[in-house]
Enzyme design. Sequence first.
Site, PDB file in Angstrom:
ATOM      1  N   TYR A 280       0.762  -1.371  -0.008  1.00  0.00           N
ATOM      2  CA  TYR A 280       0.088   0.000   0.098  1.00  0.00           C
ATOM      3  C   TYR A 280       0.999   1.284  -0.056  1.00  0.00           C
ATOM      4  CZ  TYR A 280      -4.405  -2.395   0.326  1.00  0.00           C
ATOM      5  OH  TYR A 280      -5.443  -3.258  -0.047  1.00  0.00           O
TER       6      TYR A 280
ATOM      7  N   GLU B 136      -8.746  -7.187   4.324  1.00  0.00           N
ATOM      8  CA  GLU B 136      -7.820  -8.459   3.786  1.00  0.00           C
ATOM      9  C   GLU B 136      -7.048  -9.352   4.911  1.00  0.00           C
ATOM     10  OE1 GLU B 136      -5.496  -5.938   0.842  1.00  0.00           O
ATOM     11  OE2 GLU B 136      -7.352  -5.369   0.016  1.00  0.00           O
TER      12      GLU B 136
ATOM     13  N   ARG C 298      -4.982 -14.838 -13.671  1.00  0.00           N
ATOM     14  CA  ARG C 298      -6.321 -14.497 -14.040  1.00  0.00           C
ATOM     15  C   ARG C 298      -7.144 -15.282 -13.139  1.00  0.00           C
ATOM     16  NH1 ARG C 298      -3.816 -11.580 -17.021  1.00  0.00           N
ATOM     17  NH2 ARG C 298      -3.826 -11.348 -19.186  1.00  0.00           N
TER      18      ARG C 298
ATOM     19  N   PHE D 189     -16.730 -10.786 -14.946  1.00  0.00           N
ATOM     20  CA  PHE D 189     -15.434 -11.349 -15.267  1.00  0.00           C
ATOM     21  C   PHE D 189     -14.630 -10.337 -15.659  1.00  0.00           C
ATOM     22  CE2 PHE D 189     -17.221 -16.168 -16.439  1.00  0.00           C
ATOM     23  CZ  PHE D 189     -17.452 -16.215 -14.825  1.00  0.00           C
ATOM     24  N   GLY D 190     -14.483  -9.417 -14.985  1.00  0.00           N
ATOM     25  CA  GLY D 190     -13.339  -8.446 -15.120  1.00  0.00           C
ATOM     26  C   GLY D 190     -13.342  -7.308 -14.184  1.00  0.00           C
TER      27      GLY D 190
HETATM   28  C1  FAD Z   1     -14.031 -13.053 -10.666  1.00  0.00           C
HETATM   29  C2  FAD Z   1     -13.687 -13.589 -12.115  1.00  0.00           C
HETATM   30  C3  FAD Z   1     -14.100 -14.997 -12.539  1.00  0.00           C
HETATM   31  C4  FAD Z   1     -13.924 -15.355 -13.663  1.00  0.00           C
HETATM   32  N1  FAD Z   1     -14.306 -16.794 -14.027  1.00  0.00           N
HETATM   33  C5  FAD Z   1     -14.051 -17.026 -15.321  1.00  0.00           C
HETATM   34  C6  FAD Z   1     -14.039 -18.453 -15.826  1.00  0.00           C
HETATM   35  O1  FAD Z   1     -14.781 -19.207 -15.035  1.00  0.00           O
HETATM   36  N2  FAD Z   1     -14.270 -18.795 -16.996  1.00  0.00           N
HETATM   37  C7  FAD Z   1     -13.360 -17.992 -17.981  1.00  0.00           C
HETATM   38  O2  FAD Z   1     -13.295 -18.475 -19.142  1.00  0.00           O
HETATM   39  N3  FAD Z   1     -13.038 -16.707 -17.504  1.00  0.00           N
HETATM   40  C8  FAD Z   1     -13.357 -16.377 -16.207  1.00  0.00           C
HETATM   41  N4  FAD Z   1     -12.918 -14.911 -16.118  1.00  0.00           N
HETATM   42  C9  FAD Z   1     -12.231 -14.272 -16.929  1.00  0.00           C
HETATM   43  C10 FAD Z   1     -10.757 -14.556 -16.799  1.00  0.00           C
HETATM   44  O3  FAD Z   1     -10.240 -14.138 -15.673  1.00  0.00           O
HETATM   45  C11 FAD Z   1     -10.005 -13.924 -17.876  1.00  0.00           C
HETATM   46  O4  FAD Z   1     -10.145 -12.546 -18.036  1.00  0.00           O
HETATM   47  C12 FAD Z   1     -10.081 -14.231 -19.381  1.00  0.00           C
HETATM   48  O5  FAD Z   1      -9.747 -15.693 -19.323  1.00  0.00           O
HETATM   49  C13 FAD Z   1      -9.290 -13.585 -20.364  1.00  0.00           C
HETATM   50  O6  FAD Z   1      -7.934 -13.818 -20.137  1.00  0.00           O
HETATM   51  P1  FAD Z   1      -6.920 -13.840 -21.220  1.00  0.00           P
HETATM   52  O7  FAD Z   1      -5.700 -13.846 -20.466  1.00  0.00           O
HETATM   53  O8  FAD Z   1      -7.059 -14.975 -22.091  1.00  0.00           O
HETATM   54  O9  FAD Z   1      -7.227 -12.477 -22.041  1.00  0.00           O
HETATM   55  P2  FAD Z   1      -6.352 -11.095 -21.974  1.00  0.00           P
HETATM   56  O10 FAD Z   1      -5.037 -11.159 -22.499  1.00  0.00           O
HETATM   57  O11 FAD Z   1      -6.472 -10.521 -20.431  1.00  0.00           O
HETATM   58  O12 FAD Z   1      -7.306 -10.402 -23.001  1.00  0.00           O
HETATM   59  C14 FAD Z   1      -8.655  -9.858 -22.543  1.00  0.00           C
HETATM   60  C15 FAD Z   1      -9.296  -9.369 -23.691  1.00  0.00           C
HETATM   61  O13 FAD Z   1      -8.753  -8.065 -23.867  1.00  0.00           O
HETATM   62  C16 FAD Z   1      -8.502  -7.829 -25.140  1.00  0.00           C
HETATM   63  N5  FAD Z   1      -6.924  -7.294 -25.335  1.00  0.00           N
HETATM   64  C17 FAD Z   1      -5.985  -7.404 -24.694  1.00  0.00           C
HETATM   65  N6  FAD Z   1      -4.951  -6.735 -25.308  1.00  0.00           N
HETATM   66  C18 FAD Z   1      -5.460  -5.798 -26.064  1.00  0.00           C
HETATM   67  C19 FAD Z   1      -5.068  -4.682 -26.607  1.00  0.00           C
HETATM   68  N7  FAD Z   1      -3.801  -4.115 -26.709  1.00  0.00           N
HETATM   69  N8  FAD Z   1      -5.878  -3.801 -27.420  1.00  0.00           N
HETATM   70  C20 FAD Z   1      -7.190  -4.133 -27.287  1.00  0.00           C
HETATM   71  N9  FAD Z   1      -7.853  -5.180 -26.762  1.00  0.00           N
HETATM   72  C21 FAD Z   1      -6.904  -6.246 -26.015  1.00  0.00           C
HETATM   73  C22 FAD Z   1      -8.324  -9.362 -25.548  1.00  0.00           C
HETATM   74  O14 FAD Z   1      -8.601  -9.387 -26.938  1.00  0.00           O
HETATM   75  C23 FAD Z   1      -9.339  -9.996 -24.934  1.00  0.00           C
HETATM   76  O15 FAD Z   1     -10.529  -9.902 -25.591  1.00  0.00           O
HETATM   77  C24 FAD Z   1     -13.113 -14.751 -14.529  1.00  0.00           C
HETATM   78  C25 FAD Z   1     -12.828 -13.253 -14.269  1.00  0.00           C
HETATM   79  C26 FAD Z   1     -13.192 -12.845 -13.125  1.00  0.00           C
HETATM   80  C27 FAD Z   1     -12.584 -11.481 -12.559  1.00  0.00           C
HETATM   81  C1  HEM Z   2      -6.368   2.052  -1.511  1.00  0.00           C
HETATM   82  C2  HEM Z   2      -5.623   1.427  -2.243  1.00  0.00           C
HETATM   83  C3  HEM Z   2      -6.011   0.592  -3.523  1.00  0.00           C
HETATM   84  C4  HEM Z   2      -7.275   0.718  -4.106  1.00  0.00           C
HETATM   85  C5  HEM Z   2      -8.308   1.573  -3.898  1.00  0.00           C
HETATM   86  C6  HEM Z   2      -7.401  -0.475  -5.023  1.00  0.00           C
HETATM   87  C7  HEM Z   2      -8.678  -0.648  -5.935  1.00  0.00           C
HETATM   88  C8  HEM Z   2      -8.626  -1.646  -6.823  1.00  0.00           C
HETATM   89  C9  HEM Z   2      -9.670  -1.989  -7.591  1.00  0.00           C
HETATM   90  C10 HEM Z   2     -11.062  -1.040  -7.693  1.00  0.00           C
HETATM   91  C11 HEM Z   2      -9.495  -3.157  -8.397  1.00  0.00           C
HETATM   92  C12 HEM Z   2     -10.533  -3.929  -9.191  1.00  0.00           C
HETATM   93  C13 HEM Z   2     -11.364  -4.680  -8.296  1.00  0.00           C
HETATM   94  C14 HEM Z   2     -12.269  -5.555  -9.191  1.00  0.00           C
HETATM   95  O1  HEM Z   2     -11.881  -6.643  -9.978  1.00  0.00           O
HETATM   96  O2  HEM Z   2     -13.551  -5.188  -9.366  1.00  0.00           O
HETATM   97  C15 HEM Z   2      -8.275  -3.492  -7.693  1.00  0.00           C
HETATM   98  C16 HEM Z   2      -7.614  -4.746  -8.047  1.00  0.00           C
HETATM   99  C17 HEM Z   2      -6.233  -4.849  -7.883  1.00  0.00           C
HETATM  100  N1  HEM Z   2      -5.397  -4.321  -7.231  1.00  0.00           N
HETATM  101 FE1  HEM Z   2      -5.779  -2.851  -5.991  1.00  0.00          FE
HETATM  102  N2  HEM Z   2      -6.412  -1.345  -4.861  1.00  0.00           N
HETATM  103  C18 HEM Z   2      -5.459  -0.750  -3.979  1.00  0.00           C
HETATM  104  C19 HEM Z   2      -4.375  -0.933  -3.320  1.00  0.00           C
HETATM  105  C20 HEM Z   2      -3.640  -2.084  -4.068  1.00  0.00           C
HETATM  106  C21 HEM Z   2      -2.209  -2.564  -3.744  1.00  0.00           C
HETATM  107  C22 HEM Z   2      -1.232  -2.066  -2.500  1.00  0.00           C
HETATM  108  C23 HEM Z   2      -1.934  -3.591  -4.712  1.00  0.00           C
HETATM  109  C24 HEM Z   2      -0.650  -4.091  -4.727  1.00  0.00           C
HETATM  110  C25 HEM Z   2       0.187  -3.685  -5.582  1.00  0.00           C
HETATM  111  C26 HEM Z   2      -2.904  -3.812  -5.621  1.00  0.00           C
HETATM  112  C27 HEM Z   2      -3.232  -4.651  -6.642  1.00  0.00           C
HETATM  113  C28 HEM Z   2      -4.199  -4.803  -7.424  1.00  0.00           C
HETATM  114  C29 HEM Z   2      -4.082  -5.754  -8.406  1.00  0.00           C
HETATM  115  C30 HEM Z   2      -2.886  -6.659  -8.911  1.00  0.00           C
HETATM  116  C31 HEM Z   2      -5.543  -6.018  -8.815  1.00  0.00           C
HETATM  117  C32 HEM Z   2      -6.065  -6.894 -10.032  1.00  0.00           C
HETATM  118  C33 HEM Z   2      -5.785  -5.760 -11.222  1.00  0.00           C
HETATM  119  C34 HEM Z   2      -6.231  -6.739 -12.437  1.00  0.00           C
HETATM  120  O3  HEM Z   2      -7.067  -7.782 -12.443  1.00  0.00           O
HETATM  121  O4  HEM Z   2      -6.257  -5.769 -13.325  1.00  0.00           O
HETATM  122  N3  HEM Z   2      -4.200  -2.740  -5.412  1.00  0.00           N
HETATM  123  N4  HEM Z   2      -7.745  -2.818  -6.887  1.00  0.00           N
END
Ligand code: FAD
Ligand code: HEM
Length: 434
Positions: free
Chosen positions: A129, A171, A237, A421-422
């Site tokens: 943090y 956490e 992921r 899922f994002g």
């Molecule tokens: C709580 C949660 C639960 C999930 N559960 C599942 C599940 O059960 N099953 C499942 O299949 N997925 C699930 N997902 C989604 C999963 O985590 C991934 O996001 C998914 O598999 C895509 O990851 P990836 O690395 O293949 O794609 P990424 O490389 O992360 O790309 C994601 C998207 O962004 C686009 N993208 C990437 N780079 C660029 C760029 N430079 N410009 C424009 N577009 C771009 C890609 O074309 C793609 O459409 C879940 C996500 C969450 C948050």
């Molecule tokens: C007050 C401080 C912070 C706030 C407000 C914050 C907020 C958030 C939010 C809004 C998300 C997205 C949640 C979702 O999936 O909907 C997230 C994800 C995440 N945070 Fe934080 N965060 C904080 C601190 C931190 C710290 C200290 C770290 C460690 C380096 C961290 C690492 C991450 C990572 C790795 C993700 C997932 C990113 C992704 O999947 O793209 N965060 N956080």
Amino acid sequence: MNAVPTAVQTQPAAPTPTGSETPRPAAAPKPGLLSAESAAVVAATAPAVAAHAEEITALFYPSMFASHPELLRIFNQGNQATGEQSRALAASVVAYAVALIDPDAPSFEHVMRRIAHKHVSLGIRPEQYTIVGHHLLGAVAEVLGDAVTPEVADAWGEVYWLFAMQLGAEEARLYQQAGIRADDALRPYVVVRRIDEAHDIISLVLEPADGLPLPTTEPGQYVSVFVDLPDGERQPRQYTVSSTASGTRLQITVNRARGVDGAPDGRVSTHLHEGVRVGDRLDVSSPCGDFVVSDAAGPLLLASAGAGITTVLPIVEHIARTQPQRPVIVAHADRTARDHALRDTVLHVGRAIDSFTTYAWYEHVEPDDTRSASGYMDLRTIDLPADLQVFTCGPLPFMRHVRTTLLERGVPAEHIRYEVFGPDLWASQGEPPA
Ligand SMILES: Cc1cc2nc3c(=O)[nH]c(=O)nc-3n(C[C@H](O)[C@H](O)[C@H](O)COP(=O)(O)OP(=O)(O)OC[C@H]3O[C@@H](n4cnc5c(N)ncnc54)[C@H](O)[C@@H]3O)c2cc1C
Ligand code: HEM
């Protein structure tokens, strides 16, 4: 066109306990936490910060990654490329600040809980943090320039550290509950089976490599899976635990993300489809997430689209195992029947539930399929029991549509839970309430 219910069975269901699926309250920002001086400064500057939020996070991430390249291995670089994580972070900080100064601000608890669960699944540590705070507050100062007087800097520093403390406390509680430490949040698992489920969808069945029991998984939770990609990078992921039926293994079900309109294919899902074989090891977090069905409440509607089906099977399994008298309606939308993963398994497991009704909508229905409806999901005409609890998972436009229809049909907003899922832009932008 109305869907034809493919009712697996229906006998009169025994009365079920009623109650709410509303999860345990988390700590939430409240007016009064912020000092009076800072509250006034934050109220005066929040509109400027909100207006520049995306510029601020656009500076913040590159500066943080330049100083701490090791963090590139825990941040989802796909979300960085699309800008979704930046928007989620910015929106959450602004919404938190508003909740600190406005007693009428929408509830923030579910946003707090979601972030804390996501952080725990990624092994975020308290000391990190300081790093995030340094670069985030630095980016605020750089973007707002002369407007950031020492008073303004102090006030936003106070907001950041209140948020950090509340998240850190939640956490710590989650790490303790899972019996893990932040620097020991991952366990190695071995891939023991790979199942072709549907077009571009596979399941991977995972067994703990250390031979110890599986962690407790609530139905609907996800794990973070860390993979070492062929280019040497490491990326996490999240994947829903789509089944724990065997008791000693957990299953994830992965949709292969194909790039559209020139975007690259998804990195991790492509690797899991193409590069991971039976016998390989994956680093997997403890199950996290608060999209969880409790044992308390009445009938369930599980409304999913596409990969959202992965949340349906574990819930159906859980109800079949623990509350077979609880009525369940499963409604799923997909492009075609070929894309509809886990369908047969859900139907099979659902046979153990006294009242189990399924509906399917496909954009393209095969001529010989007389049971499914064509087009988008339409919940306007299906029978809905009283005191319904809804769990929905799929793309945002789909979930908005489901929610709007159900609100029109009188389902209270607090009975509708959803999983994105994002990064959850829906919640952090203040809509909808949990
Ligand atoms: C709580 C949660 C639960 C999930 N559960 C599942 C599940 O059960 N099953 C499942 O299949 N997925 C699930 N997902 C989604 C999963 O985590 C991934 O996001 C998914 O598999 C895509 O990851 P990836 O690395 O293949 O794609 P990424 O490389 O992360 O790309 C994601 C998207 O962004 C686009 N993208 C990437 N780079 C660029 C760029 N430079 N410009 C424009 N577009 C771009 C890609 O074309 C793609 O459409 C879940 C996500 C969450 C948050
Ligand atoms: C007050 C401080 C912070 C706030 C407000 C914050 C907020 C958030 C939010 C809004 C998300 C997205 C949640 C979702 O999936 O909907 C997230 C994800 C995440 N945070 Fe934080 N965060 C904080 C601190 C931190 C710290 C200290 C770290 C460690 C380096 C961290 C690492 C991450 C990572 C790795 C993700 C997932 C990113 C992704 O999947 O793209 N965060 N956080």
